[in-house]
Design a protein around this motif. Structure first.
Motif, PDB file in Angstrom:
ATOM      1  N   ILE A   1      51.391  39.131  33.403  1.00 27.17           N
ATOM      2  CA  ILE A   1      50.771  38.516  34.566  1.00 27.17           C
ATOM      3  C   ILE A   1      50.731  36.919  33.874  1.00 27.17           C
ATOM      4  O   ILE A   1      50.285  36.788  33.023  1.00 27.17           O
ATOM      5  CB  ILE A   1      49.408  39.045  34.760  1.00 27.17           C
ATOM      6  N   ALA A   2      50.852  36.118  34.840  1.00 27.43           N
ATOM      7  CA  ALA A   2      51.042  34.730  34.551  1.00 27.43           C
ATOM      8  C   ALA A   2      50.286  33.853  35.837  1.00 27.43           C
ATOM      9  O   ALA A   2      50.196  34.279  36.991  1.00 27.43           O
ATOM     10  CB  ALA A   2      52.272  34.033  34.543  1.00 27.43           C
ATOM     11  N   ILE A   3      49.582  32.827  35.551  1.00 26.06           N
ATOM     12  CA  ILE A   3      48.768  32.039  36.637  1.00 26.06           C
ATOM     13  C   ILE A   3      49.472  30.545  36.524  1.00 26.06           C
ATOM     14  O   ILE A   3      49.294  30.253  35.243  1.00 26.06           O
ATOM     15  CB  ILE A   3      47.326  32.103  36.424  1.00 26.06           C
TER      16      ILE A   3
ATOM     17  N   LEU B   1      52.183  25.978  33.946  1.00 27.64           N
ATOM     18  CA  LEU B   1      51.752  27.396  33.614  1.00 27.64           C
ATOM     19  C   LEU B   1      50.390  27.117  33.006  1.00 27.64           C
ATOM     20  O   LEU B   1      50.213  26.278  32.131  1.00 27.64           O
ATOM     21  CB  LEU B   1      52.788  27.803  32.706  1.00 27.64           C
ATOM     22  N   ALA B   2      49.178  27.839  33.519  1.00 26.12           N
ATOM     23  CA  ALA B   2      48.042  27.713  33.256  1.00 26.12           C
ATOM     24  C   ALA B   2      47.527  28.889  32.250  1.00 26.12           C
ATOM     25  O   ALA B   2      46.901  28.809  31.001  1.00 26.12           O
ATOM     26  CB  ALA B   2      47.064  27.675  34.276  1.00 26.12           C
ATOM     27  N   ALA B   3      48.239  30.092  32.553  1.00 24.37           N
ATOM     28  CA  ALA B   3      47.740  31.313  31.732  1.00 24.37           C
ATOM     29  C   ALA B   3      48.968  32.131  31.654  1.00 24.37           C
ATOM     30  O   ALA B   3      49.412  32.312  32.821  1.00 24.37           O
ATOM     31  CB  ALA B   3      46.587  31.700  32.218  1.00 24.37           C
TER      32      ALA B   3
ATOM     33  N   VAL C   1      47.404  27.956  43.787  1.00 26.31           N
ATOM     34  CA  VAL C   1      47.448  28.628  42.685  1.00 26.31           C
ATOM     35  C   VAL C   1      48.448  29.981  42.912  1.00 26.31           C
ATOM     36  O   VAL C   1      48.450  30.398  43.705  1.00 26.31           O
ATOM     37  CB  VAL C   1      46.111  29.238  42.203  1.00 26.31           C
ATOM     38  N   VAL C   2      49.522  30.152  41.880  1.00 26.96           N
ATOM     39  CA  VAL C   2      50.445  30.972  42.030  1.00 26.96           C
ATOM     40  C   VAL C   2      50.130  32.252  40.798  1.00 26.96           C
ATOM     41  O   VAL C   2      50.337  31.766  39.696  1.00 26.96           O
ATOM     42  CB  VAL C   2      51.774  30.734  41.842  1.00 26.96           C
ATOM     43  N   ALA C   3      50.026  33.485  41.439  1.00 32.56           N
ATOM     44  CA  ALA C   3      49.973  34.860  40.577  1.00 32.56           C
ATOM     45  C   ALA C   3      51.095  35.304  40.494  1.00 32.56           C
ATOM     46  O   ALA C   3      51.906  35.543  41.376  1.00 32.56           O
ATOM     47  CB  ALA C   3      48.806  35.679  40.788  1.00 32.56           C
ATOM     48  N   ILE C   4      51.785  35.388  38.943  1.00 30.60           N
ATOM     49  CA  ILE C   4      52.991  35.974  38.936  1.00 30.60           C
ATOM     50  C   ILE C   4      52.884  37.467  38.340  1.00 30.60           C
ATOM     51  O   ILE C   4      52.102  37.436  37.078  1.00 30.60           O
ATOM     52  CB  ILE C   4      54.028  35.072  37.887  1.00 30.60           C
TER      53      ILE C   4
END
Length: 164
Positions: free
Chosen positions: A101-103, A112-114, A138-141
């Motif tokens: 999971i990336a944020i 890329l924040a996390a 904000v995009v959640a991957i």
């Protein structure tokens, strides 16, 4: 007959010394284990991905492919963040086979924040507090089954957190 008050300080002293020794041993063990984990994770750290300034470049550096939109990702973020220095973000999904999971915060200096690796057999859910420079998407991957999926939400920031 023995006086109970005479033994009380010695008994209390022994309890305190045993507790202090236990805390010292725990601290040494925790420090040793955390440094061992940090060394193990340092090789896999995606340093280049965190230096990217666009969503596409960060995705390419982190996963090597693009993501498709999905309604199976729950991206929980406030509509308005009164302080961009501490914006609570949570991402969860019930998709099977989630491995990462990336944020991303698209308007931050570095997108890329996390990024999290999700161990097999665990619940695919993460939460953190991020800094946001200004109002941004904000995009959640979510990486699941070898594919990438995304969810997006706009967060309005009233006081910037990245130097704003």
């Amino acid at each position: 007959m023995k006086n109970e008050f005479i033994d009380a300080p010695d008994h209390t002293r022994r309890i305190i010394l045993k507790g202090a020794a236990g805390l010292a041993a725990f601290g040494f063990t925790a420090a040793t284990l955390s440094s061992a984990y940090a060394a193990a994770d340092a090789k896999a750290w995606p340093e280049n991905a965190f230096k990217q300034k666009s969503e596409a470049d960060a995705l390419k550096a982190l996963y090597g492919k693009a993501a498709e939109a999905s309604d199976k990702i729950n991206l929980d973020a406030p509509e308005i963040a009164e302080n961009g220095a501490v914006v609570p973000i949570a991402v969860a999904t019930t998709m099977p086979g989630v491995t990462g999971i990336a944020i991303m915060v698209l308007e931050n200096p570095f997108t890329l924040a996390a990024a999290y690796k999700i161990p097999e057999g665990t619940e695919a859910s993460v939460a953190c507090r991020l800094k946001m420079a200004k109002t941004s998407k904000v995009v959640a991957i979510v990486e699941a089954g070898g594919k990438l999926y995304s969810a997006t939400k706009e967060v309005k920031v009233t006081v910037g957190g990245c130097g704003g």
